[in-house]
Design a protein around this motif. Structure first.
Motif, PDB file in Angstrom:
ATOM      1  N   ILE A  85      43.895 100.802 -35.474  1.00 17.01           N
ATOM      2  CA  ILE A  85      45.018 100.857 -36.222  1.00 17.01           C
ATOM      3  C   ILE A  85      46.120 101.517 -35.754  1.00 17.01           C
ATOM      4  O   ILE A  85      46.087 102.550 -34.926  1.00 17.01           O
ATOM      5  N   ASN A  86      47.216 100.805 -35.606  1.00 16.88           N
ATOM      6  CA  ASN A  86      48.447 101.221 -34.952  1.00 16.88           C
ATOM      7  C   ASN A  86      49.671 100.771 -35.795  1.00 16.88           C
ATOM      8  O   ASN A  86      49.426  99.838 -36.754  1.00 16.88           O
ATOM      9  N   PRO A  87      50.972 101.197 -35.477  1.00 15.38           N
ATOM     10  CA  PRO A  87      52.205 100.571 -36.257  1.00 15.38           C
ATOM     11  C   PRO A  87      52.146  99.202 -36.269  1.00 15.38           C
ATOM     12  O   PRO A  87      52.481  98.611 -37.564  1.00 15.38           O
ATOM     13  N   LYS A  88      51.918  98.584 -35.110  1.00 17.97           N
ATOM     14  CA  LYS A  88      52.078  97.108 -35.155  1.00 17.97           C
ATOM     15  C   LYS A  88      50.930  96.230 -36.290  1.00 17.97           C
ATOM     16  O   LYS A  88      51.468  95.554 -36.893  1.00 17.97           O
ATOM     17  N   ILE A  89      49.781  96.864 -36.076  1.00 18.72           N
ATOM     18  CA  ILE A  89      48.874  96.371 -36.777  1.00 18.72           C
ATOM     19  C   ILE A  89      49.194  96.572 -38.351  1.00 18.72           C
ATOM     20  O   ILE A  89      49.136  95.498 -39.328  1.00 18.72           O
ATOM     21  N   LEU A  90      49.953  97.659 -38.685  1.00 19.29           N
ATOM     22  CA  LEU A  90      50.026  98.009 -40.110  1.00 19.29           C
ATOM     23  C   LEU A  90      51.164  96.890 -40.637  1.00 19.29           C
ATOM     24  O   LEU A  90      50.970  96.442 -41.782  1.00 19.29           O
ATOM     25  N   ARG A  91      51.976  96.818 -39.821  1.00 22.74           N
ATOM     26  CA  ARG A  91      53.216  95.967 -40.008  1.00 22.74           C
ATOM     27  C   ARG A  91      52.854  94.468 -40.143  1.00 22.74           C
ATOM     28  O   ARG A  91      53.058  93.698 -41.114  1.00 22.74           O
ATOM     29  N   VAL A 127      49.765  93.429 -40.919  1.00 25.35           N
ATOM     30  CA  VAL A 127      48.662  93.222 -42.016  1.00 25.35           C
ATOM     31  C   VAL A 127      49.582  93.510 -43.171  1.00 25.35           C
ATOM     32  O   VAL A 127      49.434  92.314 -44.159  1.00 25.35           O
ATOM     33  N   PHE A 128      50.285  94.421 -43.550  1.00 24.12           N
ATOM     34  CA  PHE A 128      50.843  94.622 -44.976  1.00 24.12           C
ATOM     35  C   PHE A 128      52.356  93.967 -45.099  1.00 24.12           C
ATOM     36  O   PHE A 128      52.274  93.066 -46.140  1.00 24.12           O
ATOM     37  N   ASP A 129      53.296  94.086 -44.171  1.00 22.35           N
ATOM     38  CA  ASP A 129      54.391  93.431 -44.425  1.00 22.35           C
ATOM     39  C   ASP A 129      54.284  92.043 -44.167  1.00 22.35           C
ATOM     40  O   ASP A 129      54.777  91.189 -44.906  1.00 22.35           O
ATOM     41  N   GLY A 130      53.126  91.577 -43.391  1.00 27.45           N
ATOM     42  CA  GLY A 130      52.926  90.130 -43.148  1.00 27.45           C
ATOM     43  C   GLY A 130      52.608  89.496 -44.370  1.00 27.45           C
ATOM     44  O   GLY A 130      52.884  88.222 -44.798  1.00 27.45           O
ATOM     45  N   ALA A 131      51.403  90.198 -45.161  1.00 26.08           N
ATOM     46  CA  ALA A 131      51.164  89.472 -46.315  1.00 26.08           C
ATOM     47  C   ALA A 131      52.142  89.476 -47.637  1.00 26.08           C
ATOM     48  O   ALA A 131      51.998  88.581 -48.043  1.00 26.08           O
ATOM     49  N   TRP A 132      52.864  90.499 -47.556  1.00 31.57           N
ATOM     50  CA  TRP A 132      53.657  90.685 -48.742  1.00 31.57           C
ATOM     51  C   TRP A 132      54.974  90.156 -48.649  1.00 31.57           C
ATOM     52  O   TRP A 132      55.996  89.995 -49.579  1.00 31.57           O
ATOM     53  N   GLY A 133      55.478  89.937 -47.363  1.00 33.62           N
ATOM     54  CA  GLY A 133      56.708  89.574 -46.948  1.00 33.62           C
ATOM     55  C   GLY A 133      57.742  90.593 -47.276  1.00 33.62           C
ATOM     56  O   GLY A 133      59.068  90.299 -47.691  1.00 33.62           O
ATOM     57  N   THR A 134      57.392  91.960 -46.791  1.00 31.63           N
ATOM     58  CA  THR A 134      58.436  92.919 -47.193  1.00 31.63           C
ATOM     59  C   THR A 134      59.053  93.536 -46.039  1.00 31.63           C
ATOM     60  O   THR A 134      59.979  94.420 -46.184  1.00 31.63           O
ATOM     61  N   GLU A 135      58.750  92.820 -45.003  1.00 26.63           N
ATOM     62  CA  GLU A 135      59.405  93.657 -43.551  1.00 26.63           C
ATOM     63  C   GLU A 135      61.156  93.558 -43.895  1.00 26.63           C
ATOM     64  O   GLU A 135      61.508  94.801 -43.223  1.00 26.63           O
ATOM     65  N   ASP A 136      61.586  92.542 -44.013  1.00 32.72           N
ATOM     66  CA  ASP A 136      63.164  92.579 -44.255  1.00 32.72           C
ATOM     67  C   ASP A 136      63.704  92.575 -45.623  1.00 32.72           C
ATOM     68  O   ASP A 136      64.889  92.185 -45.835  1.00 32.72           O
ATOM     69  N   ARG A 137      62.888  93.046 -46.451  1.00 37.47           N
ATOM     70  CA  ARG A 137      63.430  93.156 -47.947  1.00 37.47           C
ATOM     71  C   ARG A 137      63.178  94.479 -48.380  1.00 37.47           C
ATOM     72  O   ARG A 137      62.263  94.927 -48.910  1.00 37.47           O
ATOM     73  N   GLU A 138      64.391  94.892 -48.352  1.00 37.29           N
ATOM     74  CA  GLU A 138      64.456  96.507 -48.904  1.00 37.29           C
ATOM     75  C   GLU A 138      64.098  96.621 -50.322  1.00 37.29           C
ATOM     76  O   GLU A 138      63.632  97.588 -50.521  1.00 37.29           O
ATOM     77  N   ASP A 139      64.632  95.659 -51.038  1.00 41.51           N
ATOM     78  CA  ASP A 139      64.315  95.551 -52.706  1.00 41.51           C
ATOM     79  C   ASP A 139      63.007  95.587 -52.790  1.00 41.51           C
ATOM     80  O   ASP A 139      62.515  96.008 -53.731  1.00 41.51           O
ATOM     81  N   LEU A 140      62.088  94.928 -52.047  1.00 44.82           N
ATOM     82  CA  LEU A 140      60.752  94.728 -52.220  1.00 44.82           C
ATOM     83  C   LEU A 140      59.802  95.878 -51.672  1.00 44.82           C
ATOM     84  O   LEU A 140      58.930  96.451 -52.188  1.00 44.82           O
ATOM     85  N   ARG A 141      60.568  96.572 -50.580  1.00 40.56           N
ATOM     86  CA  ARG A 141      59.896  97.740 -49.930  1.00 40.56           C
ATOM     87  C   ARG A 141      59.710  98.802 -50.895  1.00 40.56           C
ATOM     88  O   ARG A 141      58.980  99.863 -50.673  1.00 40.56           O
ATOM     89  N   GLU A 142      60.741  99.080 -51.644  1.00 43.20           N
ATOM     90  CA  GLU A 142      60.906 100.207 -52.657  1.00 43.20           C
ATOM     91  C   GLU A 142      59.568 100.233 -53.400  1.00 43.20           C
ATOM     92  O   GLU A 142      59.306 101.223 -54.000  1.00 43.20           O
ATOM     93  N   GLY A 143      58.978  99.283 -53.670  1.00 43.76           N
ATOM     94  CA  GLY A 143      57.830  99.050 -54.719  1.00 43.76           C
ATOM     95  C   GLY A 143      56.420  99.286 -53.940  1.00 43.76           C
ATOM     96  O   GLY A 143      55.346  98.802 -54.491  1.00 43.76           O
ATOM     97  N   VAL A 144      56.431  99.334 -52.669  1.00 39.85           N
ATOM     98  CA  VAL A 144      55.345  99.505 -51.698  1.00 39.85           C
ATOM     99  C   VAL A 144      54.565 100.997 -51.956  1.00 39.85           C
ATOM    100  O   VAL A 144      55.252 101.859 -51.645  1.00 39.85           O
ATOM    101  N   ARG A 145      53.442 100.914 -52.037  1.00 42.79           N
ATOM    102  CA  ARG A 145      52.624 102.410 -51.965  1.00 42.79           C
ATOM    103  C   ARG A 145      51.353 102.185 -51.207  1.00 42.79           C
ATOM    104  O   ARG A 145      50.861 101.162 -50.947  1.00 42.79           O
TER     105      ARG A 145
END
Length: 255
Positions: A198-204, A206-224
């Motif tokens: 696991i590294n930052p690229k993997i995390l981005r 896996v998670f942002d890729g699945a949720w579509g949250t990488e460029d969506r600050e409004d959605l990122r607020e709801g990530v835990r």
């Protein structure tokens, strides 16, 4: 009776519980350590331990001539509970648990981590090895408690080190798109699994890729997020999450 229980309490405040069953989940091999689930009765006159799995509370096992050791309660049912653990070479606590025979008793007590739950719309779990024994029960609880999308990333050495496949499949079947599971193996290449560590690229990815949250600050607020592993692994994971824009503990599920 409660008077009997008070007399049977240890100096740490633990009460006796009896081993009912022992199930091996991972077999011992040249480069693999065994994993077992022990099923204990709850203390006499009780249906449960004062321990909330969904909040990361722990069972303290009193190890003779040593300090109490924390273990996750991997499951509970009326009158009994499970501890799932890995047996380490010369491990004082894990060796003690592994030595307990059916019908024998140990002393335990529940301990709250006094965490505050910060629910979100997207909840990511990162489990390192046997850390799945805490991560999966909490992930299952989140699916019940909320409408959050839940994604579990499990890092292991090889497929042989993994277990609870049926439990993961059941969550997929029951919750469909709300529950996603990804595994990453460091010492095996397997179809359908990531390879490496696991590294930052993997995390981005896996998670942002699945949720579509990488460029969506409004959605990122709801990530835990919740990571489970050694203290060093969890500290490193918090730093990696912060490096991809998820400052901890702001984005922690349990803070």
């Amino acid at each position: 009776s409660r008077s009997f229980q008070s007399q049977s309490r240890s100096r740490w405040g633990g009460e006796p519980v009896t081993l009912l069953r022992k199930t091996q989940l991972v077999t011992d091999a040249e480069s693999r350590l065994p994993v077992y689930t022990l099923t204990f009765s709850t203390p006499a006159g009780t249906d449960s331990l004062p321990c909330d799995i969904s909040m990361g509370d722990v069972v303290k096992v009193e190890v003779p001539n040593y300090k109490p050791k924390s273990y996750s309660m991997s499951s509970s049912r009326p009158g009994e509970f499970d501890i799932t653990f890995k047996v380490y070479p010369n491990g004082r606590a894990s060796g003690y648990l592994n030595s307990i025979g059916i019908g024998q008793s140990i002393h335990v007590f529940g301990l709250s981590k006094r965490k505050r739950r910060q629910p979100g719309n997207f909840t990511g779990f990162i489990a390192y090895g046997v850390g799945i024994t805490e991560a999966l029960p909490i992930a299952a609880a989140e699916l019940v408690k909320s409408d959050s999308k839940v994604l579990l990333l499990w890092a292991s050495k090889t497929t042989g080190d993994t277990f609870w496949h049926n439990e993961i499949s059941r969550l997929r079947e029951e919750y469909g798109e709300r529950f996603e599971f990804t595994e990453i193996l460091s010492r095996e290449i397997k179809d359908g699994a990531l390879h490496g560590r696991i590294n930052p690229k993997i995390l981005r990815t896996v998670f942002d890729g699945a949720w579509g949250t990488e460029d969506r600050e409004d959605l990122r607020e709801g990530v835990r997020f919740l990571s489970v592993g050694t203290k060093e692994m969890m500290r490193e994971t918090d730093l990696m999450l912060s490096s991809i824009g998820y400052e901890m503990p702001k984005h922690a599920l349990l803070a």
